[in-house]
Design a protein around this motif. Structure first.
Motif, PDB file in Angstrom:
ATOM      1  N   LEU A  59       1.508  10.258   4.713  1.00  0.00           N
ATOM      2  CA  LEU A  59       1.401   9.883   3.301  1.00  0.00           C
ATOM      3  C   LEU A  59       1.685  11.070   2.390  1.00  0.00           C
ATOM      4  O   LEU A  59       2.365  10.948   1.377  1.00  0.00           O
ATOM      5  N   SER A  60       1.179  12.230   2.767  1.00  0.00           N
ATOM      6  CA  SER A  60       1.410  13.428   1.974  1.00  0.00           C
ATOM      7  C   SER A  60       2.895  13.784   1.939  1.00  0.00           C
ATOM      8  O   SER A  60       3.448  14.079   0.882  1.00  0.00           O
ATOM      9  N   LYS A  61       3.532  13.743   3.091  1.00  0.00           N
ATOM     10  CA  LYS A  61       4.967  14.049   3.164  1.00  0.00           C
ATOM     11  C   LYS A  61       5.774  13.075   2.308  1.00  0.00           C
ATOM     12  O   LYS A  61       6.656  13.475   1.554  1.00  0.00           O
ATOM     13  N   LEU A  62       5.469  11.792   2.452  1.00  0.00           N
ATOM     14  CA  LEU A  62       6.227  10.786   1.719  1.00  0.00           C
ATOM     15  C   LEU A  62       5.996  10.873   0.223  1.00  0.00           C
ATOM     16  O   LEU A  62       6.924  10.685  -0.567  1.00  0.00           O
ATOM     17  N   SER A  63       4.782  11.174  -0.180  1.00  0.00           N
ATOM     18  CA  SER A  63       4.508  11.231  -1.613  1.00  0.00           C
ATOM     19  C   SER A  63       5.090  12.483  -2.248  1.00  0.00           C
ATOM     20  O   SER A  63       5.456  12.484  -3.425  1.00  0.00           O
ATOM     21  N   ASN A  64       5.211  13.551  -1.479  1.00  0.00           N
ATOM     22  CA  ASN A  64       5.775  14.791  -2.002  1.00  0.00           C
ATOM     23  C   ASN A  64       7.259  14.918  -1.715  1.00  0.00           C
ATOM     24  O   ASN A  64       7.904  15.832  -2.197  1.00  0.00           O
TER      25      ASN A  64
ATOM     26  N   TYR B  51       0.833  -1.206   0.000  1.00  0.00           N
ATOM     27  CA  TYR B  51       0.000   0.000   0.000  1.00  0.00           C
ATOM     28  C   TYR B  51       0.868   1.256   0.000  1.00  0.00           C
ATOM     29  O   TYR B  51       0.658   2.171  -0.797  1.00  0.00           O
ATOM     30  N   LEU B  52       1.849   1.283   0.880  1.00  0.00           N
ATOM     31  CA  LEU B  52       2.721   2.448   0.991  1.00  0.00           C
ATOM     32  C   LEU B  52       3.451   2.720  -0.320  1.00  0.00           C
ATOM     33  O   LEU B  52       3.435   3.841  -0.829  1.00  0.00           O
ATOM     34  N   GLU B  53       4.073   1.705  -0.885  1.00  0.00           N
ATOM     35  CA  GLU B  53       4.831   1.889  -2.125  1.00  0.00           C
ATOM     36  C   GLU B  53       3.931   2.244  -3.303  1.00  0.00           C
ATOM     37  O   GLU B  53       4.306   3.042  -4.159  1.00  0.00           O
ATOM     38  N   SER B  54       2.742   1.663  -3.348  1.00  0.00           N
ATOM     39  CA  SER B  54       1.844   1.979  -4.467  1.00  0.00           C
ATOM     40  C   SER B  54       1.213   3.356  -4.312  1.00  0.00           C
ATOM     41  O   SER B  54       0.816   3.973  -5.296  1.00  0.00           O
ATOM     42  N   THR B  55       1.154   3.855  -3.096  1.00  0.00           N
ATOM     43  CA  THR B  55       0.575   5.177  -2.851  1.00  0.00           C
ATOM     44  C   THR B  55       1.584   6.295  -3.033  1.00  0.00           C
ATOM     45  O   THR B  55       1.270   7.323  -3.629  1.00  0.00           O
ATOM     46  N   VAL B  56       2.802   6.104  -2.537  1.00  0.00           N
ATOM     47  CA  VAL B  56       3.786   7.199  -2.547  1.00  0.00           C
ATOM     48  C   VAL B  56       5.025   6.921  -3.384  1.00  0.00           C
ATOM     49  O   VAL B  56       5.878   7.782  -3.531  1.00  0.00           O
ATOM     50  N   GLY B  57       5.165   5.715  -3.924  1.00  0.00           N
ATOM     51  CA  GLY B  57       6.368   5.377  -4.670  1.00  0.00           C
ATOM     52  C   GLY B  57       7.436   4.827  -3.738  1.00  0.00           C
ATOM     53  O   GLY B  57       7.167   4.494  -2.592  1.00  0.00           O
ATOM     54  N   THR B  58       8.664   4.764  -4.221  1.00  0.00           N
ATOM     55  CA  THR B  58       9.751   4.199  -3.419  1.00  0.00           C
ATOM     56  C   THR B  58      10.823   5.224  -3.055  1.00  0.00           C
ATOM     57  O   THR B  58      11.802   4.885  -2.398  1.00  0.00           O
TER      58      THR B  58
ATOM     59  N   ARG C 127       8.205   3.797   8.408  1.00  0.00           N
ATOM     60  CA  ARG C 127       8.160   2.700   9.392  1.00  0.00           C
ATOM     61  C   ARG C 127       7.011   2.890  10.378  1.00  0.00           C
ATOM     62  O   ARG C 127       6.310   1.936  10.694  1.00  0.00           O
ATOM     63  N   ILE C 128       6.813   4.120  10.852  1.00  0.00           N
ATOM     64  CA  ILE C 128       5.717   4.329  11.806  1.00  0.00           C
ATOM     65  C   ILE C 128       4.375   4.178  11.105  1.00  0.00           C
ATOM     66  O   ILE C 128       3.424   3.662  11.675  1.00  0.00           O
ATOM     67  N   LEU C 129       4.304   4.586   9.850  1.00  0.00           N
ATOM     68  CA  LEU C 129       3.067   4.420   9.099  1.00  0.00           C
ATOM     69  C   LEU C 129       2.754   2.939   8.899  1.00  0.00           C
ATOM     70  O   LEU C 129       1.607   2.510   9.071  1.00  0.00           O
ATOM     71  N   VAL C 130       3.761   2.141   8.567  1.00  0.00           N
ATOM     72  CA  VAL C 130       3.558   0.699   8.418  1.00  0.00           C
ATOM     73  C   VAL C 130       3.051   0.111   9.739  1.00  0.00           C
ATOM     74  O   VAL C 130       2.108  -0.683   9.748  1.00  0.00           O
ATOM     75  N   LYS C 131       3.641   0.514  10.855  1.00  0.00           N
ATOM     76  CA  LYS C 131       3.195   0.009  12.161  1.00  0.00           C
ATOM     77  C   LYS C 131       1.738   0.370  12.421  1.00  0.00           C
ATOM     78  O   LYS C 131       0.961  -0.453  12.893  1.00  0.00           O
ATOM     79  N   ARG C 132       1.369   1.604  12.095  1.00  0.00           N
ATOM     80  CA  ARG C 132      -0.017   2.054  12.305  1.00  0.00           C
ATOM     81  C   ARG C 132      -0.985   1.263  11.432  1.00  0.00           C
ATOM     82  O   ARG C 132      -2.052   0.858  11.882  1.00  0.00           O
ATOM     83  N   LEU C 133      -0.608   1.039  10.179  1.00  0.00           N
ATOM     84  CA  LEU C 133      -1.470   0.290   9.267  1.00  0.00           C
ATOM     85  C   LEU C 133      -1.607  -1.165   9.714  1.00  0.00           C
ATOM     86  O   LEU C 133      -2.715  -1.724   9.713  1.00  0.00           O
ATOM     87  N   VAL C 134      -0.495  -1.775  10.094  1.00  0.00           N
ATOM     88  CA  VAL C 134      -0.522  -3.167  10.565  1.00  0.00           C
ATOM     89  C   VAL C 134      -1.375  -3.267  11.827  1.00  0.00           C
ATOM     90  O   VAL C 134      -2.213  -4.164  11.960  1.00  0.00           O
ATOM     91  N   ASN C 135      -1.197  -2.341  12.734  1.00  0.00           N
ATOM     92  CA  ASN C 135      -1.973  -2.338  13.976  1.00  0.00           C
ATOM     93  C   ASN C 135      -3.471  -2.266  13.668  1.00  0.00           C
ATOM     94  O   ASN C 135      -4.273  -2.993  14.250  1.00  0.00           O
TER      95      ASN C 135
END
Length: 126
Positions: A116-121, A64-71, A84-92
C-alpha cells in the motif's frame, strides 16, 4: 480491473430462477475473468454462490485499493502487479474470515502495509 458483471447483477440473475445454462455461463465468466483470484483463494469452482462472493470481495478490494492509493498504480506494469497480489490477499482474507473488519488482536500484515505504501507513493519498484 475486471470486465464481468457486478456481484449485484449476478445475484439478481440467480434470484430469478436461472436455467442451468445461465448458471454454467456465470461460472465460466467468473472462473475465466477471476481465475487468478479464484485459484489463489482455492474456491470451489462449481459453487456459483461462492464464485459470486469472490466477485463481490474483489469489487470491495478494488474500491479499497483505489480509495486508499488512488489510480496512478494502473499506469505502470510493476505497480499493477503489486496491486493484483494485494487484491488477491484482501479477497482471500475476506473470503476466509467472512468479514470486512479486522479484529483488534490481528497482527499487522507488513507485506500488505508495504505494498500500500509503495502504491500510494508510486515509488520505483525494482
Amino acid at each position: 480491473m475486471y470486465t464481468i458483471l457486478s456481484s449485484d447483477e449476478y445475484r439478481d440473475i440467480l434470484a430469478n430462477d436461472p436455467t442451468e445454462e445461465q448458471i454454467e455461463k456465470i461460472k465460466k465468466e467468473i472462473n475465466s475473468e477471476l481465475q487468478d483470484v479464484v485459484s489463489f483463494c482455492k474456491v470451489d469452482c462449481d459453487d456459483v454462490e461462492e464464485l459470486v462472493d469472490i466477485v463481490e470481495f474483489t469489487e470491495i478490494a478494488d474500491i479499497y485499493l483505489e480509495s486508499t492509493v488512488g489510480t496512478g498504480f494502473k499506469e505502470n506494469e510493476k505497480t499493477l502487479k503489486l496491486a493484483r497480489i494485494l487484491v488477491k490477499r484482501l479477497v482471500n482474507s475476506m473470503y476466509f474470515n467472512r468479514s470486512y473488519e479486522i479484529a483488534s488482536s490481528a497482527k499487522t500484515d507488513i507485506i500488505t502495509k508495504n505494498i500500500l505504501s509503495k502504491l500510494s507513493n508510486l515509488e520505483e519498484v525494482e
